[in-house]
Design an enzyme around this catalytic site. Structure first.
Site, PDB file in Angstrom:
ATOM      1  CG  MET A 155      -1.901  -1.189   1.241  1.00  0.00           C
ATOM      2  SD  MET A 155      -2.896  -1.338  -0.248  1.00  0.00           S
ATOM      3  CE  MET A 155      -4.111  -0.067   0.060  1.00  0.00           C
ATOM      4  NE  ARG A 156       4.393   4.383   2.115  1.00  0.00           N
ATOM      5  CZ  ARG A 156       3.927   5.475   2.708  1.00  0.00           C
ATOM      6  NH1 ARG A 156       2.765   5.449   3.318  1.00  0.00           N
ATOM      7  NH2 ARG A 156       4.608   6.600   2.685  1.00  0.00           N
ATOM      8  CG  ASN A 169      -0.196  -3.914  -8.319  1.00  0.00           C
ATOM      9  OD1 ASN A 169      -0.117  -4.328  -7.158  1.00  0.00           O
ATOM     10  ND2 ASN A 169      -1.127  -3.055  -8.698  1.00  0.00           N
ATOM     11  CG  HIS A 217      -6.244  -2.771  -9.577  1.00  0.00           C
ATOM     12  ND1 HIS A 217      -6.040  -1.848  -8.570  1.00  0.00           N
ATOM     13  CD2 HIS A 217      -7.410  -2.425 -10.171  1.00  0.00           C
ATOM     14  CE1 HIS A 217      -7.040  -0.983  -8.564  1.00  0.00           C
ATOM     15  NE2 HIS A 217      -7.885  -1.309  -9.515  1.00  0.00           N
TER      16      HIS A 217
HETATM   17  C1  GRF Z   1      -6.035  -7.644  -2.985  1.00  0.00           C
HETATM   18  O1  GRF Z   1      -7.399  -7.450  -3.215  1.00  0.00           O
HETATM   19  C2  GRF Z   1      -5.218  -7.095  -4.112  1.00  0.00           C
HETATM   20  O2  GRF Z   1      -5.842  -7.183  -5.356  1.00  0.00           O
HETATM   21  C3  GRF Z   1      -5.049  -5.648  -3.720  1.00  0.00           C
HETATM   22  O3  GRF Z   1      -4.913  -5.656  -2.331  1.00  0.00           O
HETATM   23  C4  GRF Z   1      -5.545  -6.816  -1.793  1.00  0.00           C
HETATM   24  C5  GRF Z   1      -4.518  -7.540  -0.993  1.00  0.00           C
HETATM   25  O4  GRF Z   1      -5.048  -8.650  -0.313  1.00  0.00           O
HETATM   26  N1  GRF Z   1      -3.938  -5.056  -4.426  1.00  0.00           N
HETATM   27  P1  GRF Z   1      -4.087  -9.714   0.338  1.00  0.00           P
HETATM   28  O5  GRF Z   1      -3.182  -8.961   1.311  1.00  0.00           O
HETATM   29  O6  GRF Z   1      -3.309 -10.373  -0.757  1.00  0.00           O
HETATM   30  O7  GRF Z   1      -4.983 -10.670   1.050  1.00  0.00           O
END
Ligand code: GRF
Length: 224
Positions: free
Chosen positions: A93-94, A110, A112
Protein backbone atom coordinates in the site's frame (compact mmCIF):
# COMPACT_ATOMS: atom_id res chain seq x y z
CA UNK A 1 16.18 -23.00 -16.74
CA UNK A 2 16.96 -21.81 -13.17
CA UNK A 3 13.94 -20.78 -11.15
CA UNK A 4 13.46 -17.02 -10.93
CA UNK A 5 14.12 -15.44 -7.56
CA UNK A 6 11.01 -13.57 -6.43
CA UNK A 7 10.30 -11.02 -3.68
CA UNK A 8 6.69 -10.48 -2.63
CA UNK A 9 5.90 -7.04 -1.18
CA UNK A 10 2.96 -6.79 1.21
CA UNK A 11 1.36 -4.38 3.66
CA UNK A 12 -1.43 -6.49 5.13
CA UNK A 13 -3.05 -9.89 5.35
CA UNK A 14 -1.10 -11.44 2.48
CA UNK A 15 -3.59 -13.88 1.01
CA UNK A 16 -2.19 -13.36 -2.49
CA UNK A 17 1.29 -13.82 -1.06
CA UNK A 18 0.14 -17.15 0.37
CA UNK A 19 -1.27 -18.17 -3.01
CA UNK A 20 2.12 -17.48 -4.59
CA UNK A 21 3.98 -19.37 -1.85
CA UNK A 22 1.66 -22.36 -2.30
CA UNK A 23 2.06 -22.34 -6.09
CA UNK A 24 5.85 -22.16 -5.80
CA UNK A 25 5.85 -25.42 -3.82
CA UNK A 26 5.18 -27.31 -7.05
CA UNK A 27 8.32 -28.87 -8.48
CA UNK A 28 7.65 -27.56 -11.96
CA UNK A 29 6.91 -24.00 -10.87
CA UNK A 30 9.44 -21.65 -12.49
CA UNK A 31 9.91 -19.31 -9.50
CA UNK A 32 11.01 -19.39 -5.86
CA UNK A 33 9.58 -16.97 -3.32
CA UNK A 34 12.86 -15.94 -1.69
CA UNK A 35 11.64 -13.16 0.57
CA UNK A 36 8.48 -11.44 1.75
CA UNK A 37 9.02 -7.74 2.38
CA UNK A 38 6.62 -5.54 4.30
CA UNK A 39 6.52 -1.80 4.89
CA UNK A 40 4.46 -2.41 8.02
CA UNK A 41 5.78 -4.34 11.02
CA UNK A 42 2.23 -5.42 11.92
CA UNK A 43 1.34 -6.93 8.52
CA UNK A 44 -0.45 -10.21 9.26
CA UNK A 45 1.10 -11.82 6.20
CA UNK A 46 4.55 -11.77 7.79
CA UNK A 47 3.62 -14.50 10.27
CA UNK A 48 2.17 -16.66 7.47
CA UNK A 49 5.37 -16.27 5.47
CA UNK A 50 7.50 -17.24 8.45
CA UNK A 51 5.28 -20.24 9.10
CA UNK A 52 5.84 -21.28 5.49
CA UNK A 53 9.60 -21.05 6.01
CA UNK A 54 10.09 -17.94 3.87
CA UNK A 55 12.53 -15.19 4.88
CA UNK A 56 10.83 -11.94 5.85
CA UNK A 57 12.07 -8.39 6.10
CA UNK A 58 10.30 -5.30 7.37
CA UNK A 59 11.31 -1.92 6.06
CA UNK A 60 9.03 0.40 8.00
CA UNK A 61 8.22 3.44 5.86
CA UNK A 62 7.27 5.40 8.99
CA UNK A 63 10.90 5.31 10.17
CA UNK A 64 11.89 7.28 7.08
CA UNK A 65 9.28 10.01 7.62
CA UNK A 66 8.79 11.97 4.42
CA UNK A 67 12.02 10.67 2.91
CA UNK A 68 10.48 8.35 0.33
CA UNK A 69 13.77 8.08 -1.50
CA UNK A 70 15.66 6.72 1.53
CA UNK A 71 12.83 4.20 2.14
CA UNK A 72 13.00 2.97 -1.43
CA UNK A 73 16.80 2.86 -1.47
CA UNK A 74 16.66 0.61 1.61
CA UNK A 75 14.21 -1.71 -0.19
CA UNK A 76 16.28 -1.71 -3.35
CA UNK A 77 19.48 -2.54 -1.42
CA UNK A 78 17.79 -5.50 0.22
CA UNK A 79 16.32 -6.78 -3.04
CA UNK A 80 19.69 -6.53 -4.76
CA UNK A 81 21.51 -8.22 -1.90
CA UNK A 82 19.23 -11.24 -2.45
CA UNK A 83 19.71 -11.24 -6.24
CA UNK A 84 15.98 -10.88 -6.81
CA UNK A 85 14.82 -11.27 -10.43
CA UNK A 86 11.13 -10.41 -10.10
CA UNK A 87 9.06 -8.39 -7.62
CA UNK A 88 5.37 -9.10 -6.95
CA UNK A 89 3.35 -6.37 -5.27
CA UNK A 90 0.58 -8.11 -3.34
CA UNK A 91 -1.48 -5.59 -1.40
CA UNK A 92 1.55 -3.31 -1.01
CA UNK A 93 0.00 0.00 0.00
CA UNK A 94 2.79 2.50 -0.78
CA UNK A 95 2.99 4.40 -4.02
CA UNK A 96 6.40 3.84 -5.56
CA UNK A 97 8.43 6.65 -7.12
CA UNK A 98 9.33 6.53 -10.80
CA UNK A 99 12.94 5.92 -9.71
CA UNK A 100 12.19 2.55 -8.06
CA UNK A 101 9.70 1.56 -10.74
CA UNK A 102 12.32 2.19 -13.41
CA UNK A 103 14.76 -0.20 -11.69
CA UNK A 104 12.18 -2.95 -12.17
CA UNK A 105 10.52 -2.16 -15.50
CA UNK A 106 9.21 -5.38 -16.98
CA UNK A 107 10.17 -7.23 -13.77
CA UNK A 108 7.63 -5.88 -11.25
CA UNK A 109 4.05 -7.19 -11.17
CA UNK A 110 0.98 -5.91 -9.34
CA UNK A 111 -2.46 -7.36 -8.72
CA UNK A 112 -5.41 -5.01 -8.79
CA UNK A 113 -8.96 -5.98 -7.74
CA UNK A 114 -10.77 -4.72 -10.86
CA UNK A 115 -10.78 -5.21 -14.59
CA UNK A 116 -8.37 -2.42 -15.52
CA UNK A 117 -8.51 0.18 -16.87
CA UNK A 118 -11.84 0.38 -15.02
CA UNK A 119 -11.77 1.29 -11.34
CA UNK A 120 -8.20 2.30 -10.66
CA UNK A 121 -7.25 3.20 -7.09
CA UNK A 122 -8.95 2.09 -3.89
CA UNK A 123 -12.52 0.89 -3.12
CA UNK A 124 -12.92 -0.87 -6.45
CA UNK A 125 -15.79 -3.12 -5.33
CA UNK A 126 -17.85 -0.18 -4.05
CA UNK A 127 -17.17 1.60 -7.35
CA UNK A 128 -18.20 -1.45 -9.37
CA UNK A 129 -21.49 -1.73 -7.47
CA UNK A 130 -22.21 1.98 -7.75
CA UNK A 131 -21.54 1.98 -11.45
CA UNK A 132 -23.72 -1.07 -11.99
CA UNK A 133 -21.30 -3.14 -14.05
CA UNK A 134 -22.43 -6.75 -14.43
CA UNK A 135 -18.92 -8.18 -14.79
CA UNK A 136 -16.05 -7.33 -12.45
CA UNK A 137 -12.75 -9.01 -11.68
CA UNK A 138 -9.02 -8.71 -11.16
CA UNK A 139 -5.96 -7.83 -13.20
CA UNK A 140 -2.26 -8.66 -12.97
CA UNK A 141 -0.13 -6.11 -14.78
CA UNK A 142 3.43 -4.89 -15.03
CA UNK A 143 4.11 -1.82 -12.90
CA UNK A 144 4.84 1.49 -14.60
CA UNK A 145 5.21 4.90 -12.94
CA UNK A 146 1.52 5.73 -13.44
CA UNK A 147 -0.62 3.98 -10.81
CA UNK A 148 -2.67 0.91 -11.85
CA UNK A 149 -1.56 1.25 -15.43
CA UNK A 150 1.01 -0.78 -17.29
CA UNK A 151 0.81 -3.73 -19.63
CA UNK A 152 -1.85 -6.24 -18.62
CA UNK A 153 -0.61 -9.82 -18.22
CA UNK A 154 -3.90 -11.52 -17.39
CA UNK A 155 -7.38 -10.84 -16.07
CA UNK A 156 -10.07 -12.89 -14.37
CA UNK A 157 -13.75 -11.99 -14.46
CA UNK A 158 -16.65 -12.70 -12.11
CA UNK A 159 -20.36 -11.92 -12.36
CA UNK A 160 -21.83 -9.19 -10.20
CA UNK A 161 -25.04 -10.32 -8.49
CA UNK A 162 -27.94 -8.03 -7.67
CA UNK A 163 -27.68 -8.89 -3.99
CA UNK A 164 -23.92 -8.27 -3.77
CA UNK A 165 -22.39 -6.05 -1.13
CA UNK A 166 -18.79 -4.82 -1.41
CA UNK A 167 -17.89 -7.68 0.91
CA UNK A 168 -19.49 -10.52 -1.05
CA UNK A 169 -18.15 -9.13 -4.31
CA UNK A 170 -14.64 -8.76 -2.82
CA UNK A 171 -14.70 -12.41 -1.73
CA UNK A 172 -15.69 -13.56 -5.23
CA UNK A 173 -12.93 -11.46 -6.80
CA UNK A 174 -10.35 -12.58 -4.24
CA UNK A 175 -10.92 -16.23 -5.12
CA UNK A 176 -10.05 -15.36 -8.71
CA UNK A 177 -7.01 -13.33 -7.61
CA UNK A 178 -5.61 -16.39 -5.90
CA UNK A 179 -5.72 -18.30 -9.22
CA UNK A 180 -4.64 -15.37 -11.35
CA UNK A 181 -1.46 -14.24 -9.59
CA UNK A 182 0.29 -17.64 -9.61
CA UNK A 183 -0.61 -17.95 -13.30
CA UNK A 184 0.77 -14.50 -14.15
CA UNK A 185 4.00 -15.12 -12.26
CA UNK A 186 4.40 -18.47 -13.97
CA UNK A 187 3.99 -16.93 -17.42
CA UNK A 188 6.46 -14.14 -16.70
CA UNK A 189 9.01 -16.42 -15.01
CA UNK A 190 8.87 -18.79 -17.97
CA UNK A 191 9.70 -15.90 -20.27
CA UNK A 192 6.47 -16.32 -22.20
CA UNK A 193 5.29 -12.73 -21.87
CA UNK A 194 6.44 -10.24 -24.49
CA UNK A 195 5.65 -6.55 -24.12
CA UNK A 196 5.07 -4.66 -27.34
CA UNK A 197 3.65 -1.13 -27.61
CA UNK A 198 2.32 -1.31 -24.05
CA UNK A 199 0.57 -4.65 -24.65
CA UNK A 200 1.48 -8.10 -23.38
CA UNK A 201 1.49 -11.04 -25.74
CA UNK A 202 1.61 -14.44 -24.08
CA UNK A 203 3.11 -17.35 -25.98
CA UNK A 204 1.35 -20.69 -26.00
CA UNK A 205 -1.90 -19.72 -24.27
CA UNK A 206 -5.43 -19.98 -25.57
CA UNK A 207 -7.76 -17.01 -25.44
CA UNK A 208 -9.84 -18.16 -22.50
CA UNK A 209 -12.60 -20.61 -21.82
CA UNK A 210 -15.78 -18.93 -22.96
CA UNK A 211 -18.13 -16.02 -23.02
CA UNK A 212 -19.75 -14.72 -19.88
CA UNK A 213 -23.13 -13.06 -20.14
CA UNK A 214 -24.56 -11.53 -16.98
CA UNK A 215 -27.37 -11.79 -15.98
CA UNK A 216 -27.88 -15.24 -17.33
CA UNK A 217 -31.12 -17.19 -17.46
CA UNK A 218 -29.28 -20.45 -16.89
CA UNK A 219 -30.59 -22.33 -13.91
CA UNK A 220 -33.49 -19.86 -13.41
CA UNK A 221 -37.21 -20.58 -13.26
CA UNK A 222 -38.98 -19.53 -16.46
CA UNK A 223 -40.69 -16.15 -15.99
CA UNK A 224 -44.47 -15.94 -16.34
C1 GRF B 1 -6.03 -7.64 -2.99
O1 GRF B 1 -7.40 -7.45 -3.21
C2 GRF B 1 -5.22 -7.10 -4.11
O2 GRF B 1 -5.84 -7.18 -5.36
C3 GRF B 1 -5.05 -5.65 -3.72
O3 GRF B 1 -4.91 -5.66 -2.33
C4 GRF B 1 -5.55 -6.82 -1.79
C5 GRF B 1 -4.52 -7.54 -0.99
O4 GRF B 1 -5.05 -8.65 -0.31
N1 GRF B 1 -3.94 -5.06 -4.43
P1 GRF B 1 -4.09 -9.71 0.34
O5 GRF B 1 -3.18 -8.96 1.31
O6 GRF B 1 -3.31 -10.37 -0.76
O7 GRF B 1 -4.98 -10.67 1.05
Amino acid sequence: MPRKRVAVLISGRGSNMTALIEAAKAEDYPADICVVMSNRPDAAGLAHATAAGIATVTIDHAVFGKNREAFERAMQRDLQSRSIDLVCLAGFMRLLTPWLVRQWLGRMLNIHPALLPAFKGLHTHEAALQTGVKIHGATVHFVVPEMDSGPIICQGAVPVHDADTPRTLAARVLAVEHRLYPLALRLVAEGRVRIESGRCFVAGMAGGDGTMIVPSAEGCEPSR
